[in-house]
Design a protein around this motif. Structure first.
Motif, PDB file in Angstrom:
ATOM      1  N   LEU A  78     -19.240   1.750 -21.033  1.00 53.32           N
ATOM      2  CA  LEU A  78     -18.429   2.973 -21.034  1.00 53.32           C
ATOM      3  C   LEU A  78     -18.020   3.320 -22.473  1.00 53.32           C
ATOM      4  O   LEU A  78     -18.132   4.470 -22.919  1.00 53.32           O
ATOM      5  CB  LEU A  78     -17.184   2.744 -20.173  1.00 53.32           C
ATOM      6  CG  LEU A  78     -16.355   3.985 -19.865  1.00 53.32           C
ATOM      7  CD1 LEU A  78     -17.141   4.933 -18.967  1.00 53.32           C
ATOM      8  CD2 LEU A  78     -15.041   3.590 -19.193  1.00 53.32           C
ATOM      9  N   GLU A  79     -17.588   2.291 -23.184  1.00 53.37           N
ATOM     10  CA  GLU A  79     -17.164   2.452 -24.578  1.00 53.37           C
ATOM     11  C   GLU A  79     -18.318   2.986 -25.423  1.00 53.37           C
ATOM     12  O   GLU A  79     -18.167   3.944 -26.186  1.00 53.37           O
ATOM     13  CB  GLU A  79     -16.706   1.071 -25.088  1.00 53.37           C
ATOM     14  CG  GLU A  79     -16.266   0.999 -26.532  1.00 53.37           C
ATOM     15  CD  GLU A  79     -14.859   1.545 -26.755  1.00 53.37           C
ATOM     16  OE1 GLU A  79     -14.185   1.815 -25.743  1.00 53.37           O
ATOM     17  OE2 GLU A  79     -14.469   1.703 -27.919  1.00 53.37           O
ATOM     18  N   ALA A  80     -19.519   2.399 -25.259  1.00 52.61           N
ATOM     19  CA  ALA A  80     -20.689   2.837 -26.030  1.00 52.61           C
ATOM     20  C   ALA A  80     -21.030   4.285 -25.709  1.00 52.61           C
ATOM     21  O   ALA A  80     -21.272   5.092 -26.616  1.00 52.61           O
ATOM     22  CB  ALA A  80     -21.877   1.921 -25.731  1.00 52.61           C
ATOM     23  N   SER A  81     -20.988   4.659 -24.422  1.00 57.68           N
ATOM     24  CA  SER A  81     -21.398   6.021 -24.089  1.00 57.68           C
ATOM     25  C   SER A  81     -20.376   7.031 -24.584  1.00 57.68           C
ATOM     26  O   SER A  81     -20.742   8.129 -25.030  1.00 57.68           O
ATOM     27  CB  SER A  81     -21.683   6.142 -22.584  1.00 57.68           C
ATOM     28  OG  SER A  81     -20.567   6.655 -21.926  1.00 57.68           O
ATOM     29  N   SER A  82     -19.094   6.661 -24.581  1.00 55.38           N
ATOM     30  CA  SER A  82     -18.096   7.625 -25.097  1.00 55.38           C
ATOM     31  C   SER A  82     -18.241   7.770 -26.612  1.00 55.38           C
ATOM     32  O   SER A  82     -18.103   8.859 -27.162  1.00 55.38           O
ATOM     33  CB  SER A  82     -16.687   7.234 -24.657  1.00 55.38           C
ATOM     34  OG  SER A  82     -16.026   6.531 -25.679  1.00 55.38           O
ATOM     35  N   ALA A 117     -22.414   2.186 -36.318  1.00 52.32           N
ATOM     36  CA  ALA A 117     -22.324   0.728 -36.521  1.00 52.32           C
ATOM     37  C   ALA A 117     -21.521   0.089 -35.380  1.00 52.32           C
ATOM     38  O   ALA A 117     -21.884  -0.975 -34.865  1.00 52.32           O
ATOM     39  CB  ALA A 117     -21.674   0.421 -37.861  1.00 52.32           C
ATOM     40  N   LEU A 118     -20.434   0.794 -34.988  1.00 53.80           N
ATOM     41  CA  LEU A 118     -19.637   0.272 -33.874  1.00 53.80           C
ATOM     42  C   LEU A 118     -20.444   0.225 -32.580  1.00 53.80           C
ATOM     43  O   LEU A 118     -20.387  -0.744 -31.820  1.00 53.80           O
ATOM     44  CB  LEU A 118     -18.390   1.151 -33.661  1.00 53.80           C
ATOM     45  CG  LEU A 118     -17.229   0.924 -34.628  1.00 53.80           C
ATOM     46  CD1 LEU A 118     -16.101   1.908 -34.318  1.00 53.80           C
ATOM     47  CD2 LEU A 118     -16.713  -0.514 -34.521  1.00 53.80           C
ATOM     48  N   VAL A 119     -21.214   1.309 -32.340  1.00 53.27           N
ATOM     49  CA  VAL A 119     -22.042   1.361 -31.129  1.00 53.27           C
ATOM     50  C   VAL A 119     -23.035   0.190 -31.129  1.00 53.27           C
ATOM     51  O   VAL A 119     -23.243  -0.463 -30.104  1.00 53.27           O
ATOM     52  CB  VAL A 119     -22.776   2.717 -31.009  1.00 53.27           C
ATOM     53  CG1 VAL A 119     -23.844   2.661 -29.927  1.00 53.27           C
ATOM     54  CG2 VAL A 119     -21.782   3.826 -30.716  1.00 53.27           C
ATOM     55  N   ALA A 120     -23.629  -0.074 -32.311  1.00 55.30           N
ATOM     56  CA  ALA A 120     -24.585  -1.187 -32.399  1.00 55.30           C
ATOM     57  C   ALA A 120     -23.905  -2.510 -32.034  1.00 55.30           C
ATOM     58  O   ALA A 120     -24.464  -3.338 -31.309  1.00 55.30           O
ATOM     59  CB  ALA A 120     -25.178  -1.258 -33.803  1.00 55.30           C
TER      60      ALA A 120
END
Ligand SMILES: [Zn+2]
Length: 254
Positions: free
Chosen positions: A67-71, A104-107
């Motif tokens: 969820l965090e990655a998609s947002s 970078a956070l998404v990675a």
């Protein structure tokens, strides 16, 4: 010759108690494997419950990371469209910096999610293996139960009979003697009484058949002459003559 009541009645009770103890031991032996199998199954069930709880936690963490990655990805998309609206280079490069920081956070998030997915697969396999173990444990227990059911029934029926016989045997024992007997039974269950051991031609070696400590001749004579309880001074068991005259004793002896 005095009339012997106490010792024969006690002996009858004693023999009943011995058979009761032996029968309970027999039942214990029959059900031992079964109890071990029950315990094993309970352990497997507990392992499954624990693993499933951990698995649910992993799935919840995975869902949260996704969820965090998609947002974050949606936000990056918004920032990308915002690039076209910028008026200055400074504004443009500030957004670019933010985009790259969020990427970078998404990675990082995706790295963690990947780890969790691997964990999810491992746990699914482990749960599957535990379920197979559980199935085997259930089958084993069922087969033990069915093979011993008849025997367990028979022994339980025998125990009930012996308990009834015990009540009857206890009623025949004078109250004070019964009190002593029950007290000793707490210390020596099923072995309250001990025969006096001796050879008629060797009266120097008289012993308690329970603890094998020496007794003296007086013990022997008193036991022969009176209808009362004599106890071994060493172990406290109630002494009796193996040859005590009693039809009841003979008929109930093994
Ligand atoms: Zn003794």
């Amino acid at each position: 010759m005095p009339e012997f009541v106490t010792i024969p009645a006690l002996l009858n009770l004693h023999h009943t108690d011995k058979r009761l103890r032996d029968t309970r031991e027999g039942l214990e032996n029959v059900t031992r494997d079964q109890r071990a199998a029950e315990e094993h199954l309970a352990n497997v069930n507990a392992d499954i419950a624990k693993m499933e709880t951990e698995h649910r936690e992993v799935l919840a963490r995975l869902a949260a990371e996704e969820l965090e990655a998609s947002s974050k990805l949606q936000h990056i998309e918004k920032m990308r469209s915002a690039l076209n609206e910028t008026k200055t280079n400074k504004e443009y490069s500030a957004i670019l910096v933010q985009i790259s920081a969020e990427k970078a956070l998404v990675a990082e998030i995706e790295g963690r999610a990947e780890g969790l997915m691997l964990k999810d697969q491992e746990m699914q396999k482990a749960i599957q293996a535990l379920r197979e173990k559980q199935q085997k444990a259930i089958e084993n227990l069922e087969s033990l139960r069915s093979s011993s059911a008849a025997k367990v029934d028979e022994l339980n029926r025998r125990i009930e009979e012996l308990l009834a016989a015990r009540v009857e045997a206890a009623q025949k024992v004078p109250a004070e003697a019964l009190k002593q007997y029950e007290r000793i039974a707490q210390r020596h269950p099923g072995e309250v009484m001990a025969p006096v051991e001796f050879e008629e031609d060797d009266m120097e070696n008289i012993a308690c058949g329970g603890c094998f400590m020496g007794l003296n001749r007086e013990d022997l004579n008193l036991l022969r002459g009176r209808d009362e309880i004599r106890r071994c001074r060493s172990c406290g068991r109630i002494l009796y003559f193996a040859a005590v005259p009693s039809s009841e004793t003979k008929s109930t002896a093994k």
